[in-house]
Design an enzyme around this catalytic site. Structure first.
Site, PDB file in Angstrom:
ATOM      1  N   ALA A 125       0.817  -1.213   0.000  1.00 11.61           N
ATOM      2  CA  ALA A 125       0.000   0.000   0.000  1.00 11.61           C
ATOM      3  C   ALA A 125       0.853   1.266   0.000  1.00 11.61           C
ATOM      4  O   ALA A 125       0.371   2.345   0.335  1.00 11.61           O
ATOM      5  CB  ALA A 125      -0.910  -0.028   1.219  1.00 11.61           C
ATOM      6  N   ASN A 193       2.842  -3.943   7.545  1.00  9.80           N
ATOM      7  CA  ASN A 193       3.701  -4.731   6.655  1.00  9.80           C
ATOM      8  C   ASN A 193       4.533  -3.828   5.758  1.00  9.80           C
ATOM      9  O   ASN A 193       5.658  -4.155   5.400  1.00  9.80           O
ATOM     10  CB  ASN A 193       2.841  -5.651   5.790  1.00  9.80           C
ATOM     11  CG  ASN A 193       2.475  -6.916   6.523  1.00  9.80           C
ATOM     12  OD1 ASN A 193       3.318  -7.775   6.735  1.00  9.80           O
ATOM     13  ND2 ASN A 193       1.235  -7.019   6.945  1.00  9.80           N
ATOM     14  N   HIS A 223       0.073   6.645   4.146  1.00 10.85           N
ATOM     15  CA  HIS A 223       1.487   6.374   4.408  1.00 10.85           C
ATOM     16  C   HIS A 223       2.335   7.500   3.821  1.00 10.85           C
ATOM     17  O   HIS A 223       2.231   7.791   2.623  1.00 10.85           O
ATOM     18  CB  HIS A 223       1.927   5.064   3.762  1.00 10.85           C
ATOM     19  CG  HIS A 223       1.172   3.865   4.240  1.00 10.85           C
ATOM     20  ND1 HIS A 223       1.196   3.435   5.545  1.00 10.85           N
ATOM     21  CD2 HIS A 223       0.375   2.995   3.579  1.00 10.85           C
ATOM     22  CE1 HIS A 223       0.441   2.356   5.672  1.00 10.85           C
ATOM     23  NE2 HIS A 223      -0.071   2.075   4.495  1.00 10.85           N
TER      24      HIS A 223
HETATM   25  N1  NAD Z   1       2.386  -6.364   2.097  1.00 16.51           N
HETATM   26  C1  NAD Z   1       1.376  -5.525   2.311  1.00 16.51           C
HETATM   27  O1  NAD Z   1       1.391  -4.359   1.910  1.00 16.51           O
HETATM   28  C2  NAD Z   1       0.175  -5.998   3.051  1.00 16.51           C
HETATM   29  C3  NAD Z   1      -0.969  -5.208   3.101  1.00 16.51           C
HETATM   30  C4  NAD Z   1      -2.074  -5.693   3.762  1.00 16.51           C
HETATM   31  C5  NAD Z   1      -2.031  -6.925   4.388  1.00 16.51           C
HETATM   32  N2  NAD Z   1      -0.888  -7.653   4.369  1.00 16.51           N
HETATM   33  C6  NAD Z   1      -0.792  -8.966   5.031  1.00 16.51           C
HETATM   34  O2  NAD Z   1      -1.216  -9.976   4.104  1.00 16.51           O
HETATM   35  C7  NAD Z   1      -1.843 -11.036   4.836  1.00 16.51           C
HETATM   36  C8  NAD Z   1      -3.247 -11.267   4.269  1.00 16.51           C
HETATM   37  O3  NAD Z   1      -4.037 -10.093   4.425  1.00 16.51           O
HETATM   38  P1  NAD Z   1      -5.623 -10.133   4.248  1.00 16.51           P
HETATM   39  O4  NAD Z   1      -6.105  -8.743   4.304  1.00 16.51           O
HETATM   40  O5  NAD Z   1      -5.949 -10.977   3.066  1.00 16.51           O
HETATM   41  O6  NAD Z   1      -6.056 -10.902   5.583  1.00 16.51           O
HETATM   42  P2  NAD Z   1      -7.408 -11.691   5.856  1.00 16.51           P
HETATM   43  O7  NAD Z   1      -7.520 -11.799   7.343  1.00 16.51           O
HETATM   44  O8  NAD Z   1      -8.539 -11.120   5.097  1.00 16.51           O
HETATM   45  O9  NAD Z   1      -7.120 -13.159   5.256  1.00 16.51           O
HETATM   46  C9  NAD Z   1      -6.126 -14.017   5.756  1.00 16.51           C
HETATM   47  C10 NAD Z   1      -6.519 -15.460   5.415  1.00 16.51           C
HETATM   48  O10 NAD Z   1      -5.432 -16.319   5.756  1.00 16.51           O
HETATM   49  C11 NAD Z   1      -5.937 -17.438   6.474  1.00 16.51           C
HETATM   50  N3  NAD Z   1      -4.880 -17.964   7.329  1.00 16.51           N
HETATM   51  C12 NAD Z   1      -4.464 -17.491   8.525  1.00 16.51           C
HETATM   52  N4  NAD Z   1      -3.493 -18.292   9.019  1.00 16.51           N
HETATM   53  C13 NAD Z   1      -3.291 -19.256   8.095  1.00 16.51           C
HETATM   54  C14 NAD Z   1      -2.418 -20.388   8.042  1.00 16.51           C
HETATM   55  N5  NAD Z   1      -1.585 -20.666   9.025  1.00 16.51           N
HETATM   56  N6  NAD Z   1      -2.478 -21.184   6.947  1.00 16.51           N
HETATM   57  C15 NAD Z   1      -3.359 -20.926   5.942  1.00 16.51           C
HETATM   58  N7  NAD Z   1      -4.230 -19.903   5.961  1.00 16.51           N
HETATM   59  C16 NAD Z   1      -4.183 -19.072   7.024  1.00 16.51           C
HETATM   60  C17 NAD Z   1      -7.155 -16.903   7.218  1.00 16.51           C
HETATM   61  O11 NAD Z   1      -8.060 -17.957   7.580  1.00 16.51           O
HETATM   62  C18 NAD Z   1      -7.747 -15.948   6.197  1.00 16.51           C
HETATM   63  O12 NAD Z   1      -8.642 -16.593   5.324  1.00 16.51           O
HETATM   64  C19 NAD Z   1      -1.861 -10.618   6.307  1.00 16.51           C
HETATM   65  O13 NAD Z   1      -0.760 -11.186   6.986  1.00 16.51           O
HETATM   66  C20 NAD Z   1      -1.698  -9.111   6.243  1.00 16.51           C
HETATM   67  O14 NAD Z   1      -1.104  -8.578   7.400  1.00 16.51           O
HETATM   68  C21 NAD Z   1       0.183  -7.225   3.691  1.00 16.51           C
END
Ligand code: NAD
Length: 272
Positions: A125, A193, A223
């Site tokens: 983001a 992140n 940000h």
């Molecule tokens: N890089 C970036 O800029 C950025 C931005 C936003 C979110 N993120 C990260 O990306 C990830 C996903 O974000 P999101 O918004 O889709 O979250 P979300 O909560 O909508 O979805 C996460 C999914 O992963 C599943 N999950 C959790 N632990 C798991 C495991 N051990 N094995 C398999 N599945 C598992 C959950 O059940 C859920 O369906 C998060 O860790 C979040 O912090 C990164």
């Protein structure tokens, strides 16, 4: 890369994972083959499979890694290091969204490099990753990220609990955290992140500074990045619309993941 030669597997079928899956069968349909998905919540994986035009296999994590050429982690910082480790061991390329899980485990990136495993970390983001990468070829004096999120975008963070910060009691602009990107990721593993990506792209998570500000008046995830060094001063500001499904995640983070995937399939790449 030849048509459909990229066999993609997605770990995590939430906000980001499900939108990447849809893009694989939409925008990127001629380029990639969505072979498998997985989620610790089996119902979520099955719901996504049913929602997609061509249902991919629902596999367990290890099977998914074995059966795909590119593994997309979009689950949790608790498992992103482990997923990368398994990908490196099995020689599978990997895209990591939960970048915070790599902080303190940077040796995994060195191992991937030695083994020729490609690791993709989308800019998420945030705008300014290109700037910090370019600036890194010279001297960098400081990198500072100021993140502004509405209280619901910070809810559940361990740092708030440890420091007895009650988001419901915040009535105006408040700095809730100041420290290194490494500390920010520990305290807010689901919220910053971008600070991990910024740290890895530049002077490291220990030296990258982070300030987190909240206010009930905020409606966007904003940000601001300031990089000062031999190149001069770079300042970027990104005003993100929070995702409806998960207000901690910004829409641009999803787009950046899809664009990274598109970039992998192209021979012409623009930017650093
Ligand atoms: N890089 C970036 O800029 C950025 C931005 C936003 C979110 N993120 C990260 O990306 C990830 C996903 O974000 P999101 O918004 O889709 O979250 P979300 O909560 O909508 O979805 C996460 C999914 O992963 C599943 N999950 C959790 N632990 C798991 C495991 N051990 N094995 C398999 N599945 C598992 C959950 O059940 C859920 O369906 C998060 O860790 C979040 O912090 C990164």
């Amino acid at each position: 890369m030849g048509s459909k030669s990229l066999k993609v597997g997605i770990i995590g079928c939430g906000t980001i994972g499900s939108q990447i899956a849809h893009a694989c069968q939409g925008l990127l349909k001629d380029k990639v083959n969505l072979a498998a998905i997985c989620d610790s919540d089996a119902k979520r994986a099955l719901a996504l499979k049913q929602d997609l035009k061509k249902g991919p296999a629902v596999l367990r994590q290890d099977e998914l890694i074995k059966n795909c050429s590119l593994v997309v982690e979009a689950a949790s910082a608790r498992i992103s290091g482990e997923v990368l480790d398994k990908c490196v061991r099995s020689g599978r390329d990997c895209m990591i969204m939960s970048v915070g899980g790599l902080i303190g485990r940077e040796e995994l990136l060195t191992k991937a490099e030695k083994k020729g495993v490609r690791v993709y970390i989308p800019s998420g983001a945030l705008c300014g990753i290109d700037g910090v990468k370019s600036a890194s070829a010279g001297r960098i004096d400081s990198v500072t990220l100021t993140t502004r999120k509405p209280p619901r975008g910070l809810a559940g963070a361990p740092y708030l609990k440890e420091n007895k910060i009650d988001l419901d009691k915040i009535t105006g602009k408040t700095i809730v955290f100041e420290g290194s990107a490494e500390e920010a990721i520990k305290g807010f593993p689901q919220n910053v992140n971008v600070s991990a990506a910024l740290g890895l792209a530049g002077i490291g998570a220990k030296k990258t500074r982070v300030r987190l500000v909240t206010s009930p008046d905020y409606t966007k995830n904003i940000h601001e990045v300031e990089i000062v060094g031999e190149c001069g001063r770079i300042f970027t500001r990104t005003e993100n619309v929070p995702s409806k499904a998960n207000p901690k995640t910004s829409g641009l983070a999803v787009f950046s993941a899809i664009s990274t995937l598109a970039g992998i399939t192209r021979s012409v790449r623009i930017g650093t």
